[in-house]
Design an enzyme around this catalytic site. Structure first.
Site, mmCIF file in Angstrom:
data_model
loop_
_atom_site.group_PDB
_atom_site.id
_atom_site.type_symbol
_atom_site.label_atom_id
_atom_site.label_comp_id
_atom_site.label_asym_id
_atom_site.label_seq_id
_atom_site.Cartn_x
_atom_site.Cartn_y
_atom_site.Cartn_z
ATOM 1 N N LYS A 99 -8.371 6.290 -19.290
ATOM 2 C CA LYS A 99 -8.694 6.836 -20.598
ATOM 3 C C LYS A 99 -7.479 6.777 -21.530
ATOM 4 O O LYS A 99 -6.987 5.703 -21.837
ATOM 5 C CB LYS A 99 -9.258 8.244 -20.440
ATOM 6 N N ARG A 136 0.848 -1.201 0.000
ATOM 7 C CA ARG A 136 0.000 0.000 0.000
ATOM 8 C C ARG A 136 0.878 1.244 0.000
ATOM 9 O O ARG A 136 0.580 2.237 -0.650
ATOM 10 C CB ARG A 136 -0.948 0.013 1.210
ATOM 11 N N TYR A 183 -16.944 16.885 -15.719
ATOM 12 C CA TYR A 183 -17.275 15.462 -15.697
ATOM 13 C C TYR A 183 -18.298 15.193 -14.590
ATOM 14 O O TYR A 183 -18.155 15.664 -13.459
ATOM 15 C CB TYR A 183 -15.997 14.651 -15.477
ATOM 16 N N ASP A 219 -7.458 18.877 -14.569
ATOM 17 C CA ASP A 219 -7.778 17.527 -15.029
ATOM 18 C C ASP A 219 -7.381 17.461 -16.501
ATOM 19 O O ASP A 219 -8.028 18.063 -17.362
ATOM 20 C CB ASP A 219 -9.276 17.257 -14.838
#
Length: 379
Positions: free
Chosen positions: A199, A49, A102, A174
């Site tokens: 994406k 982690r 978005y 973004d």
């Protein structure tokens, strides 16, 4: 020695494995690491982690291609966004968000972080005066999408960076729609770049992920502390797939752009299409700014159709090669109805999108086949 984009995408953080000489970073499918005595971490690894070598390779490459000091890879784009906002904001702070954003980002602000008493205002970010008027003493972040999703609006990154910094706020961009190949916000003054690596960076519709790249090493350390504390990290196989996608980002984006430009030409001449949204069009209101800050104009195209919502839905249903689906940025072309799909969460809000809007993610298939499919879908 300074290297070009494609060289960095293929080599940054990806030295051949010292043990075997493998030219591709291995998938370190391990949760923990043998320590050399109590507290003696080998190369800084103790628990996956906190850090994993496969993820480190991806994070190093992402920082290199965005020109940032520190890259961090997450389980999804929204995990990256949530971690960022809870790192740099506290309850009662204020964030300016795009008037066209978005739907998942809007939902995070409106349904999740608002309960944490984080305030936000949607503002048309192409209007610097409107942004200046919306700033308050509690504005901590100006949150930018450029191009925006799904209306492909353009914001002036350098202008907004100056405005944010003059008011003691951070500029977050973004960069999912443009990708690091077409646009590098940190070079224009952004403090943090956000990606849904699902994406264009991943590029093959086979992995979900997110990323943050910080311009400043100190902020990068803060973000890394919260990434570890909150735990929504990219797993090693996801990091490996995303890194594989990043290697070919440059050549893929060139083809996405080539194909999108041909699609736009078809849509402009079609009698059923009432409006086309693409920043490469000379009459697009953001065209001049996009030309200054982008290498090319991207693979996303939106358009409105005569006949309203019912016809827009039917165009989506009639498409065959353009797959009806959410997401974007993969090698295959996708079509969707934002009002009923990706942006349904914004219905009834200031961010609601036109009901006659269709959004395309133009893939890298043979362009004549894509044009023929759109022609029959619009017939």
């Amino acid at each position: 020695m300074s290297n070009g984009f494609e060289t960095l995408a293929i080599h940054a953080g990806q030295e051949p494995d010292p043990l075997t000489g493998a030219v591709v970073p291995p998938i370190y499918a391990t949760s923990t690491y043998k320590q050399d005595g109590v507290g003696g971490l080998r190369s800084g690894y103790e628990y996956s982690r906190s850090a994993n070598p496969t993820r480190t390779a991806l994070e190093t490459a992402l920082a290199a291609v965005e020109g940032g000091a520190r890259g961090l890879a997450f389980a999804s784009g929204l995990a990256a966004e949530d971690t960022l906002l809870r790192t740099v904001c506290k309850p009662q702070d204020h964030v300016i968000i795009p008037g066209d954003a978005y739907g998942g980002t809007y939902r995070l602000f409106d349904k999740v972080l608002r309960r944490w008493d984080l305030h936000y205002d949607p503002v048309p970010l192409h209007d610097l005066d409107a942004v200046a008027s919306a700033m308050t003493q509690k504005t901590r972040v100006v949150w930018v999408e450029t191009p925006t999703n799904p209306l492909l609006g353009i914001a002036d990154i350098a202008g907004l960076a100056q405005l944010a910094h003059d008011n003691g706020a951070l500029l977050v961009v973004d960069n999912t729609f443009a990708s690091p190949y077409l646009q590098q916000p940190i070079t224009l003054g952004a403090d943090v770049v956000v990606h849904s690596t699902t994406k264009y960076v991943g590029g093959h519709s086979d992995v979900v992920g997110g990323a943050l790249v910080a311009a400043d090493a100190g902020l990068g350390e803060e973000l890394a502390f919260h990434q570890n504390s909150m735990g929504a990290v990219a797993g090693p196989f996801d990091a490996w797939l995303t890194l594989r996608g990043l290697k070919t980002l440059g050549v893929r984006m060139d083809r996405h752009c080539d194909n999108a430009e041909r699609v736009v030409d078809l849509l402009l001449s079609h009698p059923k299409v009432t409006e086309v949204f693409y920043p490469g069009l000379p009459d697009h209101p953001g065209h001049v700014v996009a030309s200054k800050q982008m290498r090319r104009y991207g693979g996303m195209v939106s358009f409105r159709v005569a006949g309203g919502e019912a016809e827009a839905v039917e165009v989506c249903n009639r498409a065959e090669l353009f797959t009806l689906g959410e997401s974007l940025g993969g090698v295959e072309s996708l079509i969707e109805h934002p009002g009923r799909m990706t942006h349904a969460s914004a219905a009834g809000s200031p961010l609601e999108v036109p009901s006659d809007l269709v959004r395309l993610s133009v893939g890298i298939e043979t362009i004549d086949d894509l044009l023929a499919d759109l022609t029959q879908a619009l017939a």
